[in-house]
Design an enzyme around this catalytic site. Sequence first.
Site, PDB file in Angstrom:
ATOM      1  N   LEU A  98      31.442 -42.928  80.790  1.00 50.03           N
ATOM      2  CA  LEU A  98      31.091 -43.747  81.270  1.00 50.03           C
ATOM      3  C   LEU A  98      29.296 -44.560  80.181  1.00 50.03           C
ATOM      4  CD1 LEU A  98      33.067 -46.177  83.628  1.00 50.03           C
ATOM      5  CD2 LEU A  98      33.996 -45.685  81.490  1.00 50.03           C
ATOM      6  N   TYR A 108      17.977 -40.666  84.593  1.00 49.46           N
ATOM      7  CA  TYR A 108      18.384 -39.872  85.739  1.00 49.46           C
ATOM      8  C   TYR A 108      20.247 -39.938  85.744  1.00 49.46           C
ATOM      9  CZ  TYR A 108      13.868 -41.074  87.041  1.00 49.46           C
ATOM     10  OH  TYR A 108      12.579 -40.939  86.064  1.00 49.46           O
ATOM     11  N   THR A 117      24.793 -40.151  85.197  1.00 45.41           N
ATOM     12  CA  THR A 117      26.068 -40.072  84.211  1.00 45.41           C
ATOM     13  C   THR A 117      27.185 -40.939  85.140  1.00 45.41           C
ATOM     14  OG1 THR A 117      24.875 -38.472  83.504  1.00 45.41           O
ATOM     15  CG2 THR A 117      27.145 -38.867  82.905  1.00 45.41           C
ATOM     16  N   ASP A 169      15.972 -55.857  86.355  1.00 46.33           N
ATOM     17  CA  ASP A 169      16.114 -54.746  84.997  1.00 46.33           C
ATOM     18  C   ASP A 169      17.498 -55.599  84.730  1.00 46.33           C
ATOM     19  OD1 ASP A 169      16.047 -52.932  82.676  1.00 46.33           O
ATOM     20  OD2 ASP A 169      17.518 -51.522  83.911  1.00 46.33           O
TER      21      ASP A 169
END
Length: 375
Positions: free
Chosen positions: A21, A26, A28, A138
């Site tokens: 996706l 760092y 996946t 974030d």
Amino acid sequence: MASTSSFAPPKLSDFILTERLGSGTYATVYKAYRKGNSREVVAVKVVGKKTLNKASTENLLTEIEILKTVRHPHIVQLKDFQWDAENIYLILEWCSGGDLSCFIRSRRILPESVTRRFLQQIACALQFLHERNISHLDLKPQNILLSGSILKLADFGFAQYMSPWDEQSVLRGSPLYMAPEMVCRRQYDSRVDLWSVGVILYEALFGRAPFASKSYAELEEKIRSNQPIELPPGARVSKDCRDLLLRLLERNPDARITFAEFFTHPFVDMEHMPTAESIVKAKKLVLQAVQKDQEGERSAALSLYCSALEHFVPAIYCKTAFPQVRQYVSRAEELKALVASDNRLSFEQARTSRDILRGKETKNKNKKHTSPGRG
């Protein structure tokens, strides 16, 4: 739990990992299915141990610690985490609607009404986190996932436990959504999340972020500038929406809207956001309205019907409203006309009374002028 080559998804004993996706420095993320009869769909975040340094290891541990304890309808749920010799695996709730960034791009801009419903959900999650001294750090459309029309905050890789008086200096997040104090002063606190919400709101309404730039140098220049944020020329937004945008996108964190002010702002209007409780609040108000209606107190009944409908309308988005709502809308319209008629009648009666009094005054004056004087 051995892992295969980096080109094929890793193998897990309980899950079958399928399509990739997305990936970052760092990690996946893969779509996966639970083995067995349930075939539950999940997202698996795979973090390669070799890619981790001291800081990213700390971030990952904090992310797991936060997500393990957090349970909220607008925050992606961590179902489990596992590890083997090569990777750490975070088994996460699956959100089938993709992320908010794709949703905005596919529609170019979002109507204010849709943006408001999304903002209410983000605010609801942030309030939950803020009460627990957790800052996301974030926030951006790519880290907000959709499950139907429900938004969920995701990717807590930079999240931290931060009391209101805590300050940080580590650069985190994405520059386009990063508060100016993060970039310029390198000292910041939890208020950076509010700036990011402002950028997300701006992008949803106008199709681009306020600091949209062609290069990082141009972006940095805009961030470091002292120019106040302005809405695009000809921007058509409500007064409340404009007020919130400009207060969120205040460069000076000390002058920026506070969390308490944000949660109670009339545009966010968390009191009327679609929740399972919407229908409960609406029913309670409508019962009071019916009682006042039966007692002949039209103005009070109208006010209560209107308040009830402010909760029934959000309930529709939760698919909990029922056909009786139409009856309440209809009765509210009738009462509106009746109250207006009552007011008009009162006005007419008052005017008639004034005319009668004026008539009496005129007669009295005439009497004074025509009465014979004393000899």
